[in-house]
Design a protein around this motif. Structure first.
Motif, PDB file in Angstrom:
ATOM      1  N   GLY A 318       0.791  -1.216   0.000  1.00  0.00           N
ATOM      2  CA  GLY A 318       0.000   0.000   0.000  1.00  0.00           C
ATOM      3  C   GLY A 318       0.823   1.265   0.000  1.00  0.00           C
ATOM      4  O   GLY A 318       0.351   2.327   0.423  1.00  0.00           O
ATOM      5  N   GLY A 319       2.043   1.150  -0.472  1.00  0.00           N
ATOM      6  CA  GLY A 319       2.906   2.332  -0.488  1.00  0.00           C
ATOM      7  C   GLY A 319       3.986   2.201  -1.543  1.00  0.00           C
ATOM      8  O   GLY A 319       3.868   1.436  -2.505  1.00  0.00           O
ATOM      9  N   ILE A 320       5.061   2.958  -1.375  1.00  0.00           N
ATOM     10  CA  ILE A 320       6.202   2.937  -2.290  1.00  0.00           C
ATOM     11  C   ILE A 320       7.059   1.718  -1.967  1.00  0.00           C
ATOM     12  O   ILE A 320       7.214   1.343  -0.796  1.00  0.00           O
ATOM     13  N   PHE A 321       7.627   1.087  -2.980  1.00  0.00           N
ATOM     14  CA  PHE A 321       8.557  -0.018  -2.775  1.00  0.00           C
ATOM     15  C   PHE A 321       9.622   0.417  -1.764  1.00  0.00           C
ATOM     16  O   PHE A 321      10.170   1.510  -1.847  1.00  0.00           O
ATOM     17  N   THR A 322       9.914  -0.425  -0.783  1.00  0.00           N
ATOM     18  CA  THR A 322      10.686  -0.013   0.389  1.00  0.00           C
ATOM     19  C   THR A 322      12.046   0.591   0.052  1.00  0.00           C
ATOM     20  O   THR A 322      12.445   1.607   0.628  1.00  0.00           O
ATOM     21  N   SER A 323      12.774  -0.003  -0.885  1.00  0.00           N
ATOM     22  CA  SER A 323      14.092   0.528  -1.232  1.00  0.00           C
ATOM     23  C   SER A 323      13.979   1.905  -1.884  1.00  0.00           C
ATOM     24  O   SER A 323      14.828   2.776  -1.675  1.00  0.00           O
ATOM     25  N   MET A 324      12.938   2.107  -2.685  1.00  0.00           N
ATOM     26  CA  MET A 324      12.721   3.407  -3.296  1.00  0.00           C
ATOM     27  C   MET A 324      12.339   4.450  -2.246  1.00  0.00           C
ATOM     28  O   MET A 324      12.797   5.595  -2.291  1.00  0.00           O
TER      29      MET A 324
END
Length: 401
Positions: A318-324
């Protein structure tokens, strides 16, 4: 056995090099190692300019003993109290019990936070434009708060026109015998590390760096002795210009950085296709990075270098890809600004990455977001080539301005 480098007839490098450390500040990869620079003056009075990290303490003390040749150490000037430069300060005091510590008032407080020795009885407190004579040499002090700690100052030798610049003009990378920047191919072999060092260590404090550069512009500087990396005695203006650019948050080059966060390769595919379409339009300065396999410090440095940034991310939890998300957070933390940005999002359902990335980018200063935003549902499909082409056209047109 000592390893000393002569800078002037009475000035010597007595620092050390560490190729074993994996993470500088336990945060930044340094595959080429790092140097910790300290300098000794042999005048009527002897002076040590800063110390080193504890990891190379034995190198410092062997070098210091060899240079002093039995003489006492009269003074140690503390330009910066961070432990990679002053971890061995208490040991210097123990070995040379008569030594005086030249520093500013803010430094005294930080010395007390790190150490238990009696600093008050041996401190020589200096402030902006104070002078200090060691015999032949006269020094003046320029305060440089928040470059990048509050107590930082730089020391200028008015006799030999040398600036002891603390962390300013430093770089990652171990020295390989050659001490001077003109003895190596700095632009080819060192600039990337210098940029990554500046942007990640000092980059947040551009306004403070600009203030220091304005002060330094009034000095006749013939040599710069930083606390990390090569000593500068030629082409100093070229390196100062880099600092002027970086600290003003102006792009160093007209270039496109494409950073993607991809889970199964579909977002990566979109990033690669965009890179190809940009190349088709004659754009040659393109760099593409996988944020999952590239350290964020590289992304920060490249974002400072490039004028145009593309962030392509899958939607994740539900959000931005964690590394990004980590990369964007680091860019904001380092005060990146004045860039042109484009966004690509991917999501099989509940696609929110683009909106959330734009919200993070909007929290940075003077960031222009190009349209169109490219949205992919799971994978690029026939008919979406036009979306990529339109984004490539928008980036190319912006680069041409």
């Amino acid at each position: 056995m000592y390893c000393v480098k002569k800078i002037k007839d009475d000035l010597f490098w007595v620092g050390g090099t560490d190729r074993r450390l994996a993470l500088f500040e336990n945060a930044y990869p340094i595959p080429r190692g790092v140097s910790y620079n300290a300098y000794v003056l042999k005048d009527e009075k002897t002076v040590l300019f800063d110390t080193v990290d504890w990891a190379v303490s034995s190198q410092l003390f062997e070098n210091l003993e060899a240079v002093l040749g039995g003489r006492a150490l009269d003074y140690v000037i503390v330009n910066h109290m961070e432990p990679d430069h002053c971890a061995t300060l208490e040991e210097v005091v123990r070995r040379y019990p008569e030594v005086k510590v030249v520093c500013n008032a803010k430094t005294v407080d930080i010395i007390k936070q790190f150490f238990d020795f009696d600093i008050d009885s041996r401190a020589v407190i200096v402030k902006e434009n104070d002078t200090f004579c060691t015999g032949k040499h006269t020094y003046t002090f320029v305060m440089a708060p928040m470059v990048h700690w509050p107590e930082v100052m730089v020391t200028y030798d008015t006799t030999d026109k040398i600036l002891f610049s603390a962390d300013a003009f430093g770089t990652f990378g171990a020295m390989n015998g050659n001490l001077f920047a003109d003895e190596v191919n700095f632009e080819r072999d060192w600039l990337d590390d210098a940029r990554r060092y500046y942007t990640n260590i000092v980059g947040k404090y551009g306004a403070s760096v600009q203030t220091l550069l304005k002060k330094a512009a009034g000095l006749d500087i013939q040599m710069i002795c930083p606390l990390h990396g090569p000593v500068w005695r030629e082409n100093i203006g070229w390196y100062v210009d880099k600092y002027l650019t970086w600290s003003s948050y102006a792009p160093e080059e007209k270039a496109v950085m494409i950073a993607y966060g991809s889970i199964y390769g579909n977002t990566e595919n979109a990033a690669n296709i965009l890179a190809c379409r940009l190349a088709d339009r004659g754009i040659r300065n393109i760099a593409v990075y996988d944020v999952s396999s590239t350290h964020p410090s590289v992304m920060v440095a490249e974002a400072f270098r490039c004028s145009h940034l593309v962030f392509a991310s899958a939607t994740y939890n539900g959000g931005i890809f964690t590394s990004m998300e980590r990369v964007l957070s680091d860019l904001k933390a380092h005060a990146l600004q004045n860039r042109t940005v484009a966004v690509i999002e991917n999501g099989s359902w509940g696609m929110v990455a683009a909106r959330q990335m734009k919200d993070m980018i909007a929290g940075m200063k003077n960031m222009e977001i190009l349209e169109p935003t490219v949205s992919i549902k799971s994978s690029l499909k026939a008919g979406q080539e036009a979306d990529i082409e339109a984004l490539a056209d928008a980036i190319a047109a912006s680069l041409a301005l």
